[in-house]
Design a protein around this motif. Structure first.
Motif, PDB file in Angstrom:
ATOM      1  N   VAL A  30      -0.876   4.560  -0.947  1.00  0.00           N
ATOM      2  CA  VAL A  30      -1.788   5.044   0.092  1.00  0.00           C
ATOM      3  C   VAL A  30      -0.984   5.628   1.248  1.00  0.00           C
ATOM      4  O   VAL A  30      -1.391   6.611   1.870  1.00  0.00           O
ATOM      5  CB  VAL A  30      -2.714   3.912   0.565  1.00  0.00           C
ATOM      6  N   TRP A  31       0.172   5.025   1.536  1.00  0.00           N
ATOM      7  CA  TRP A  31       1.057   5.573   2.571  1.00  0.00           C
ATOM      8  C   TRP A  31       1.446   7.011   2.221  1.00  0.00           C
ATOM      9  O   TRP A  31       1.379   7.920   3.053  1.00  0.00           O
ATOM     10  CB  TRP A  31       2.308   4.687   2.697  1.00  0.00           C
TER      11      TRP A  31
ATOM     12  N   ASN B  74      -0.087   9.115   0.327  1.00  0.00           N
ATOM     13  CA  ASN B  74      -1.259   9.985   0.451  1.00  0.00           C
ATOM     14  C   ASN B  74      -1.610  10.240   1.917  1.00  0.00           C
ATOM     15  O   ASN B  74      -2.040  11.337   2.281  1.00  0.00           O
ATOM     16  CB  ASN B  74      -2.433   9.336  -0.292  1.00  0.00           C
ATOM     17  N   ALA B  75      -1.409   9.228   2.774  1.00  0.00           N
ATOM     18  CA  ALA B  75      -1.722   9.402   4.197  1.00  0.00           C
ATOM     19  C   ALA B  75      -0.793  10.436   4.828  1.00  0.00           C
ATOM     20  O   ALA B  75      -1.215  11.254   5.657  1.00  0.00           O
ATOM     21  CB  ALA B  75      -1.607   8.074   4.929  1.00  0.00           C
TER      22      ALA B  75
ATOM     23  N   ALA C  85       0.833  -1.210   0.000  1.00  0.00           N
ATOM     24  CA  ALA C  85       0.000   0.000   0.000  1.00  0.00           C
ATOM     25  C   ALA C  85       0.865   1.256   0.000  1.00  0.00           C
ATOM     26  O   ALA C  85       0.551   2.237   0.665  1.00  0.00           O
ATOM     27  CB  ALA C  85      -0.937  -0.013   1.199  1.00  0.00           C
TER      28      ALA C  85
ATOM     29  N   TRP D 103      -2.252  18.052   6.449  1.00  0.00           N
ATOM     30  CA  TRP D 103      -3.407  18.925   6.713  1.00  0.00           C
ATOM     31  C   TRP D 103      -3.477  19.247   8.191  1.00  0.00           C
ATOM     32  O   TRP D 103      -3.575  20.404   8.589  1.00  0.00           O
ATOM     33  CB  TRP D 103      -4.708  18.215   6.350  1.00  0.00           C
TER      34      TRP D 103
ATOM     35  N   MET E 285      -6.243  11.800  -5.102  1.00  0.00           N
ATOM     36  CA  MET E 285      -6.447  10.369  -4.843  1.00  0.00           C
ATOM     37  C   MET E 285      -6.677   9.617  -6.147  1.00  0.00           C
ATOM     38  O   MET E 285      -6.090   8.553  -6.370  1.00  0.00           O
ATOM     39  CB  MET E 285      -7.657  10.173  -3.932  1.00  0.00           C
TER      40      MET E 285
ATOM     41  N   ALA F  20      -2.126  13.688   3.902  1.00  0.00           N
ATOM     42  CA  ALA F  20      -3.324  14.038   4.671  1.00  0.00           C
ATOM     43  C   ALA F  20      -2.943  14.484   6.078  1.00  0.00           C
ATOM     44  O   ALA F  20      -3.527  15.422   6.629  1.00  0.00           O
ATOM     45  CB  ALA F  20      -4.274  12.849   4.725  1.00  0.00           C
ATOM     46  N   LEU F  21      -1.925  13.832   6.652  1.00  0.00           N
ATOM     47  CA  LEU F  21      -1.484  14.239   7.986  1.00  0.00           C
ATOM     48  C   LEU F  21      -0.899  15.645   7.962  1.00  0.00           C
ATOM     49  O   LEU F  21      -0.914  16.356   8.967  1.00  0.00           O
ATOM     50  CB  LEU F  21      -0.470  13.235   8.538  1.00  0.00           C
TER      51      LEU F  21
END
Lengths: 312, 193
Positions: free
Chosen positions: A104-105, A107-108, A101, A114, A148, A111-112
């Motif tokens: 996704v990592w 992207n995470a 993943a 933010w 995304m 997001a963090l």
């Protein structure tokens, strides 16, 4: 062979230190290129180092009744997340950490950012900083979904969310050829996450520097370093996901990846510095009415190509 | 399942579990909206860490991603709806204390009884090579119906939330007959419509 991670190949501690060093170098490169584009070449190479050293020794000023715990947390989190996002960016053909993943990592970690940037705006208990933090979130609502879809499109064509698999799938054809929209959205979102260039409204002059307005000393160094390191990491990721990473004739692979990363950085800075700052209240409608349908269409085209065995 | 894990992993899971509960308690102890929000986020991130130790990378990363965005959007709603949008004045994070204590205790009892009494399926001896792929095949295969139902329910929730949140509808924007060429918005959007 590319299945092996950097941590397995070099040992955990040297690999982590290596990635941190790569991140810092990328950050300095972004700062130097930025300086060259804005002010010309004279003294550009030493300026980031000099201003970093100045910020390190500068005394920190504070505000009335700040939320110190959250403020410091946000300031430390920005560069930490930028470096963590590098864990899944291939360096010398391998990632520090390889999972099913990786995309996704990445992207995470964005997001963090933010949360971290909002905290930097919240912490000082000052109106301009808080406004900047909310502008950052408001802009985020516009670009997060297109980003995304852009990331998923690359994973879709490779049939895997692992960065090294995405690299391997581009041996024949760079992904940018079949997914130009995803590439542009990815690079633009990187600039937006670093609230840089046309997306600099959270730190704009009309609110006296916004989220960065109350930062001084080490805090300012951490946040500014985090922004540039993240831009550099995103450029390296864009080169890996869409520009074929290490593929290229004559030169060794890692050198190709470096050259492509530098090209993305140069293009990003050159274009970004020539565009006006976008008003944050004007971005959401564009994001949802134009970019979401465009990126969905892009994903559809790629999905049809995958079904036809185009990438096999 | 726990028997497959090394001693270190079990210790890390225990620490992260304690951390998530402690951060969850902190949500109700602190006196600031921002601290409560980020205590909740810390709790969710600790849960994501537990999933990471259990080698469920996709679920871990998606948990971190989604919960972070949820908290960020909660911050946006904070400025939209609160009398004190900056939230800088100390305020209690507890409302209807007795009622919520009863609900909380009830939920705890139901979950605990469920966890210890359900006849959980035993796993196949070998672990999947790629848990992400296995998860994707389950969502797109045997569990597609339930995922679709959840998806529609979530989408309906989003629409209902937006309808409840906005004071202006299309009749305010385009007039009683929906005939206006351009919407009458207090803040113009980015597109010239």
């Amino acid at each position: 062979m590319p299945e092996q991670t950097l941590a397995e190949a070099w040992g955990l501690v040297p690999a982590v230190l290596g990635i941190v060093a790569v991140g810092l170098v990328l950050g300095v490169v972004v700062a130097v290129v930025d300086r060259i584009v804005v002010f010309g070449a004279s003294g550009a190479a030493v300026e980031p180092i000099r201003s970093s050293a100045r910020l390190l020794v500068e005394q920190r000023r504070t505000t009335l009744a700040p939320d110190r715990l959250l403020w410091r947390t946000g300031c430390v989190a920005v560069p930490t997340l930028a470096l963590l996002s590098l864990a899944v960016v291939p360096v010398a053909g391998r990632t520090l950490w390889s999972t099913g993943a990786d995309l996704v990592w990445f992207n995470a970690m964005e997001a963090l950012l933010w949360a971290a940037v909002w905290l930097v705006g919240w912490g000082p208990n000052a109106v301009h900083a808080l406004t900047g933090g909310y502008r950052f979130l408001g802009q985020g609502l516009a670009y997060e979904l297109p980003l995304m879809f852009a990331l998923i499109t690359a994973g879709l064509a490779a049939g895997s969310l692992r960065t090294t698999d995405v690299l391997a799938a581009q041996e024949r054809l760079w992904f940018v050829v079949t997914m130009p929209v995803a590439f542009v959205v990815f690079v633009a979102s990187a600039a937006a996450f670093a609230f840089w260039g046309p997306f600099a409204a959270p730190a704009a002059a009309d609110i006296a520097g916004g989220v960065t307005s109350e930062l001084s000393g080490v805090d300012r160094l951490l946040v500014e370093a985090g922004r540039t390191v993240f831009l550099g990491a995103s450029a390296a990721m864009a080169a890996a996901l869409f520009l074929g990473g290490e593929s290229g004739p004559w030169l060794p692979g890692p050198l190709w990846h470096l050259l492509k990363t530098l090209a993305v950085v140069a293009a990003l800075v050159w274009v970004g510095r020539r565009m006006p700052v976008l008003r944050p209240d004007r971005t959401v409608e564009v994001g949802w009415m134009v970019l979401v349908p465009l990126t969905l269409l892009q994903a559809l085209v790629v999905a049809v190509l995958v079904l036809n065995g185009f990438y096999a | 399942m726990l028997s497959d894990l090394s001693g270190w992993a079990i210790a890390v899971v225990a620490v992260l579990g304690a951390l998530s509960v402690a951060a969850g308690v902190a949500v109700f102890v602190v006196d600031s909206m921002a601290r409560a929000t980020f205590a909740l986020l810390a709790s969710f991130l600790a849960v994501a860490g537990v999933l990471l130790v259990l080698d469920l990378v996709y679920l871990a990363v998606v948990t971190a991603l989604m919960m972070t965005m949820e908290m960020a959007i909660m911050a946006v709603f904070m400025i939209m709806f609160m009398m004190n949008p900056a939230g800088l004045m100390p305020m209690t994070m507890v409302h209807n204390a007795k009622g919520s204590a009863v609900v909380g205790a009830g939920a705890f009892v139901v979950l605990t009884v469920g966890i210890w009494t359900i006849d959980w399926p035993t796993r196949n001896p070998e672990r999947p090579a790629d848990s992400t792929r296995q998860l994707g095949e389950a969502i797109m295969g045997s569990h597609m119906l339930v995922m679709l139902v959840i998806g529609i329910a979530l989408f309906a929730t989003i629409l209902a939330g937006t309808v409840l949140a906005t004071a202006r509808g299309r009749y305010d924007r385009f007039g009683a007959g929906l005939t206006a060429k351009r919407p009458d918005d207090p803040v113009p959007g980015g597109l010239r419509r």
